[in-house]
Design a protein around this motif. Structure first.
Motif, PDB file in Angstrom:
ATOM      1  N   SER A 183      35.964 107.600 -88.533  1.00 27.80           N
ATOM      2  CA  SER A 183      36.486 106.241 -88.472  1.00 27.80           C
ATOM      3  C   SER A 183      35.981 105.492 -87.245  1.00 27.80           C
ATOM      4  O   SER A 183      35.984 104.278 -87.221  1.00 27.80           O
ATOM      5  N   ALA A 184      35.557 106.208 -86.238  1.00 29.46           N
ATOM      6  CA  ALA A 184      35.094 105.525 -85.032  1.00 29.46           C
ATOM      7  C   ALA A 184      34.062 106.367 -84.289  1.00 29.46           C
ATOM      8  O   ALA A 184      34.033 107.590 -84.408  1.00 29.46           O
ATOM      9  N   CYS A 185      33.221 105.686 -83.498  1.00 32.28           N
ATOM     10  CA  CYS A 185      32.224 106.355 -82.680  1.00 32.28           C
ATOM     11  C   CYS A 185      32.898 107.009 -81.491  1.00 32.28           C
ATOM     12  O   CYS A 185      33.767 106.410 -80.858  1.00 32.28           O
ATOM     13  N   SER A 186      32.483 108.206 -81.155  1.00 35.05           N
ATOM     14  CA  SER A 186      33.047 108.863 -79.981  1.00 35.05           C
ATOM     15  C   SER A 186      32.260 108.509 -78.730  1.00 35.05           C
ATOM     16  O   SER A 186      32.728 108.721 -77.622  1.00 35.05           O
ATOM     17  N   THR A 187      31.068 107.977 -78.896  1.00 39.53           N
ATOM     18  CA  THR A 187      30.208 107.698 -77.739  1.00 39.53           C
ATOM     19  C   THR A 187      29.585 106.314 -77.866  1.00 39.53           C
ATOM     20  O   THR A 187      29.502 105.753 -78.955  1.00 39.53           O
ATOM     21  N   ASP A 194      38.305 112.426 -83.448  1.00 34.28           N
ATOM     22  CA  ASP A 194      38.609 111.648 -84.636  1.00 34.28           C
ATOM     23  C   ASP A 194      39.210 112.546 -85.708  1.00 34.28           C
ATOM     24  O   ASP A 194      38.813 113.669 -85.897  1.00 34.28           O
ATOM     25  N   GLU A 221      31.561 102.537 -77.579  1.00 38.72           N
ATOM     26  CA  GLU A 221      32.510 103.640 -77.694  1.00 38.72           C
ATOM     27  C   GLU A 221      33.755 103.160 -78.432  1.00 38.72           C
ATOM     28  O   GLU A 221      34.349 102.158 -78.064  1.00 38.72           O
ATOM     29  N   GLY A 222      34.131 103.866 -79.451  1.00 37.52           N
ATOM     30  CA  GLY A 222      35.355 103.536 -80.163  1.00 37.52           C
ATOM     31  C   GLY A 222      35.188 102.523 -81.282  1.00 37.52           C
ATOM     32  O   GLY A 222      36.119 102.293 -82.052  1.00 37.52           O
ATOM     33  N   TYR A 225      31.301 102.844 -87.021  1.00 41.80           N
ATOM     34  CA  TYR A 225      29.874 103.020 -87.259  1.00 41.80           C
ATOM     35  C   TYR A 225      29.357 101.872 -88.114  1.00 41.80           C
ATOM     36  O   TYR A 225      29.853 101.649 -89.230  1.00 41.80           O
ATOM     37  N   TYR A 230      40.348 108.262 -80.183  1.00 39.27           N
ATOM     38  CA  TYR A 230      39.119 108.131 -80.950  1.00 39.27           C
ATOM     39  C   TYR A 230      38.105 109.191 -80.559  1.00 39.27           C
ATOM     40  O   TYR A 230      37.202 109.511 -81.305  1.00 39.27           O
ATOM     41  N   ARG A 252      31.711 116.930 -81.689  1.00 40.44           N
ATOM     42  CA  ARG A 252      32.505 116.098 -80.784  1.00 40.44           C
ATOM     43  C   ARG A 252      33.209 116.931 -79.727  1.00 40.44           C
ATOM     44  O   ARG A 252      33.382 116.497 -78.596  1.00 40.44           O
TER      45      ARG A 252
END
Lengths: 258, 258
Positions: free
Chosen positions: A98-102, B244, A52-53, A56, B241, B143
């Motif tokens: 910019s970042a994974c949510s999960t 995003d 998480e966070g 990718y 995050y 999301r």
DNA sequence: CGCTTCCTTGATTTATGTCAACGTGCGTGG
DNA sequence: CCACGCACGTTGACATAAATCAAGGAAGCG
């Protein structure tokens, strides 16, 4: 297209199987897709694919095995957002975020196709047809989340479980599993609890209840759906339009004519 | 870009405002987008924009007003999947699906931009940049659904409400609302109940509780968030995050260089 | 063996739903 | 203008679904 030799056995590639429903891909598209999915990677059960966070790392397509996507709360509890089955994508539009949510964990031993996230964006330039197909995949994902919201929001524990199992069966079938395979749900009760927003104790009792009324079998730590139709009747599961498989003829025509 | 004259007032167009975050659209893209959003339509509060199971009539973009997306169960109860705010899309990839999975009602008087679903698919041919931007919008939608699942699955009633209100505020801000506007949530308690999977009686008591501890004001049938930071603290709302807003520099570069 | 993970069960507490009644504001039609 | 219905909010009493706490069992694994 969509099949490959593994140990001498001709095997279905589930993403291709899913896309076959669309009936829009032409030979060039299929070739392009196969090139993109050429790189395979094996992961053992329990691997953390994505934190998480984190950023990718790549876009991945699940070729075989199960995975799960979750969010962890501050107090350590977690909510499983959904399960990932063969043919599902991971970080499909990862290039745009910019970042994974999960977080994503592999549940069983799994094989994934991996490609740089940026390649997915290039697909839209090279083949609008394939690009549209990927948007369709993404749209289906979103529909499964809608179903998850309905389950958790409005169904009681037994109905939630029944409904989830039927969705999973449906998706396994779409990915090319045969009827027998699709009736097997290899999930621990703890996972069901985390997915459906209930305690593991209550998940256990509800599974037992479904077993008692003959809608569920429990064998060697996996569930069997002895009678999917009866289960669908029990929980009013409806995949006729809630889980769409088609594309309007007009769109298909405009894409294939292009 | 992104502003237009309405009654002599220079007004923000929320979708443009949202896309501005991405920093990838070039002048041509903006012009194309403006052309596509040229057709506006007004709808009074209460209009049914889309019926569950019907075909997608058009792709729409909410320019002003609120709407809601829901699923109705057989017994008549409904689950609101999410709320639609200025800048949100409706049936973005509608061309790829044979039927709507959800119903959509307009909540307040609203203005929508409308275009044929097929035009969206054409965008991918004409401007990969704009196509990517639309995929990003779709990814954000997904999301928000994830957040909804976490709320309903793991938070108690008061936390659910607080968390939902903060998400709505965040999204209003992204769409170009000012701080003051974004603190106003014009939702009936019945709607909150239907969205968060609880009874309206319980929703009422929970709202009262939030009001009692000073985190919520209730005025003329709308809610005010007097202290969003305190509310975020209360429910551990985290938009760093989970929600995003950016895109990796590398992607931006590859899109703008194209 | 002793660990861990998962399943199971009972007792108890808590959150939430249901039912019922009533108030308020608002639009509408007579 | 009033009377009425209607949607929404409010509150209390009560029922029920589900969480929590606690304990123990079974299977897998170093």
């Amino acid at each position: 297209m969509g099949r490959e030799n593994v140990n001498g056995v001709r095997r279905i590639v589930p993403l291709h199987e899913r896309l076959r429903y669309l009936q829009v891909l032409q030979h060039d598209d299929e070739a392009l897709l196969e090139t993109l999915l050429a790189v395979r990677q094996d992961y053992p059960a329990g691997t953390v694919l994505q934190q998480e966070g984190s950023q990718y790392a790549q876009t991945r397509i699940l070729v075989s095995g199960w995975a799960l996507r979750y969010v962890t709360l501050r107090d350590g509890r977690r909510q499983i957002i959904n399960f990932l089955l063969p043919g599902d994508t991971i970080g499909l539009f990862g290039a745009l975020f910019s970042a994974c949510s999960t977080g994503i964990d592999v549940l069983t031993d799994a094989v994934l196709a991996e490609l740089p996230c940026a390649d997915v964006i290039d697909i839209f330039r090279e083949s609008p047809r394939l690009g549209a197909a990927l948007c369709w995949i993404a749209g289906q994902d979103e529909r499964y989340l809608e179903q998850q919201i309905v389950r958790i929001g409005r169904l009681n524990a037994c109905l939630r479980i029944a409904h989830l199992f039927l969705e999973l069966r449906h998706r396994l079938l779409i990915g090319g599993a045969d009827q027998h395979e699709a009736q097997r749900i290899p999930l621990a009760q703890t996972l069901i609890a985390d997915a459906l927003g209930m305690s593991h104790v209550h998940a256990n009792r509800s599974c037992r209840e479904l077993q008692r009324i003959g809608l569920l079998q429990i064998e060697n730590g996996e569930f069997i759906l002895p009678d999917p139709d009866a289960l669908a009747e029990y929980c009013n599961f409806d995949n006729s339009y809630a889980i769409d498989e088609g594309m309007p003829r007009s769109t298909r025509k405009s894409l294939t004519d292009f």
